[in-house]
Design an enzyme around this catalytic site. Sequence first.
Site, PDB file in Angstrom:
ATOM      1  N   HIS A   1      -7.526   3.991   1.447  1.00  0.00           N
ATOM      2  CA  HIS A   1      -6.491   4.371   2.414  1.00  0.00           C
ATOM      3  C   HIS A   1      -7.145   4.502   3.788  1.00  0.00           C
ATOM      4  O   HIS A   1      -8.200   5.134   3.918  1.00  0.00           O
ATOM      5  CB  HIS A   1      -5.883   5.708   1.965  1.00  0.00           C
ATOM      6  CG  HIS A   1      -4.718   6.183   2.768  1.00  0.00           C
ATOM      7  ND1 HIS A   1      -3.649   5.374   3.093  1.00  0.00           N
ATOM      8  CD2 HIS A   1      -4.437   7.398   3.310  1.00  0.00           C
ATOM      9  CE1 HIS A   1      -2.758   6.074   3.795  1.00  0.00           C
ATOM     10  NE2 HIS A   1      -3.214   7.308   3.944  1.00  0.00           N
TER      11      HIS A   1
ATOM     12  N   ASP B   1       0.827  -1.207   0.000  1.00  0.00           N
ATOM     13  CA  ASP B   1       0.000   0.000   0.000  1.00  0.00           C
ATOM     14  C   ASP B   1       0.865   1.262   0.000  1.00  0.00           C
ATOM     15  O   ASP B   1       2.045   1.221   0.344  1.00  0.00           O
ATOM     16  CB  ASP B   1      -0.885   0.028   1.247  1.00  0.00           C
ATOM     17  CG  ASP B   1      -2.147  -0.808   1.099  1.00  0.00           C
ATOM     18  OD1 ASP B   1      -2.309  -1.464   0.055  1.00  0.00           O
ATOM     19  OD2 ASP B   1      -2.970  -0.804   2.034  1.00  0.00           O
ATOM     20  N   ASP B   2       0.241   2.376  -0.330  1.00  0.00           N
ATOM     21  CA  ASP B   2       0.836   3.717  -0.227  1.00  0.00           C
ATOM     22  C   ASP B   2       1.966   3.964  -1.227  1.00  0.00           C
ATOM     23  O   ASP B   2       2.844   4.800  -0.992  1.00  0.00           O
ATOM     24  CB  ASP B   2       1.362   4.003   1.202  1.00  0.00           C
ATOM     25  CG  ASP B   2       0.301   3.796   2.276  1.00  0.00           C
ATOM     26  OD1 ASP B   2      -0.892   3.816   1.938  1.00  0.00           O
ATOM     27  OD2 ASP B   2       0.666   3.610   3.449  1.00  0.00           O
TER      28      ASP B   2
END
Length: 303
Positions: A134, A13-14
């Site tokens: 998110h 993620d991110d």
Amino acid sequence: LRMLQVKLIVTGDDFGYCPRRNQGIVDCFLAGAISNVSLLVNGSAAADAAKLARRYNIPIGLHANLSEGSPVCEVLKTNSSLLNQDGFFHGKMGFRTALSKGLLKMSEVKQELKAQVELFHELTGHLPPHMDGHQHVHVLPEVRHVFAEVLEEYGIKYTRVPIEPGLHNCDWIPPSLMDFYLGVEEDSFNTVDVFTKHGIRWADIYIGLSTMGRNMSVSSVRSAIDSAVLQLRARAAPGGAGTIELMVHPGYPSVPPAGGCGEGPDDFSQSWERLHELQTLIKPELQSHYKSRNIQLCSFKDL
């Protein structure tokens, strides 16, 4: 009896958060430790991340962000219900508070989600095969409906539903974090019907809350995967297949001022916990464990 074929999607993620996060995620992918990434299009290094994904052929989806940093939709950058007094998103808990008070306009949530899909398309040259949220904003009340509509409109087939088996037995998670996780779990249970109705799919089993940051170890990942495989075996038809998504956050720690989504990097991104995840994921014991269990790493677009 044929061994159950398990497909494991390890999602970093991110992606796009900062150059050092990008580098860590790419290193993990090249080491065969992750198989999929989720891009923050409002991240300060998003364009760079998209280039890296293209260069290394990394399967990439969208990490929809309504809680950290700035919106990408021009109209919403000023005077929108999604912003606090400082002109940024409300934050992980602030978003939830504003939502529960009825202060967020769902039309603006939809506008921003669509703008993020469009920007993803612009950066990568294709629509995201999967789209998640998110800080798990996509399973929140009201937001879940709008999120599902956007996925259906764009024909995005896959998402994430963060219901983690065995979460309740993880006594190493501090109570304040556990409260947050249990809230995410409850929201996720209430989202299943909404996503199903819109024809959206997700992995059979999700892992990632109990193995985040300092809680990640070869043994914590192994045991989470083993219990997931047992669950899949119990559910699957003979000779069937099952999918697991493992959510991870590897990277080299952010060094301010670089990074973030408009406000600079947060504490978790500057902490050693990112590097700890990276170092754990690339350990050969994990890779050999997958092989011994007949687990094949793949991405959502391979399903």
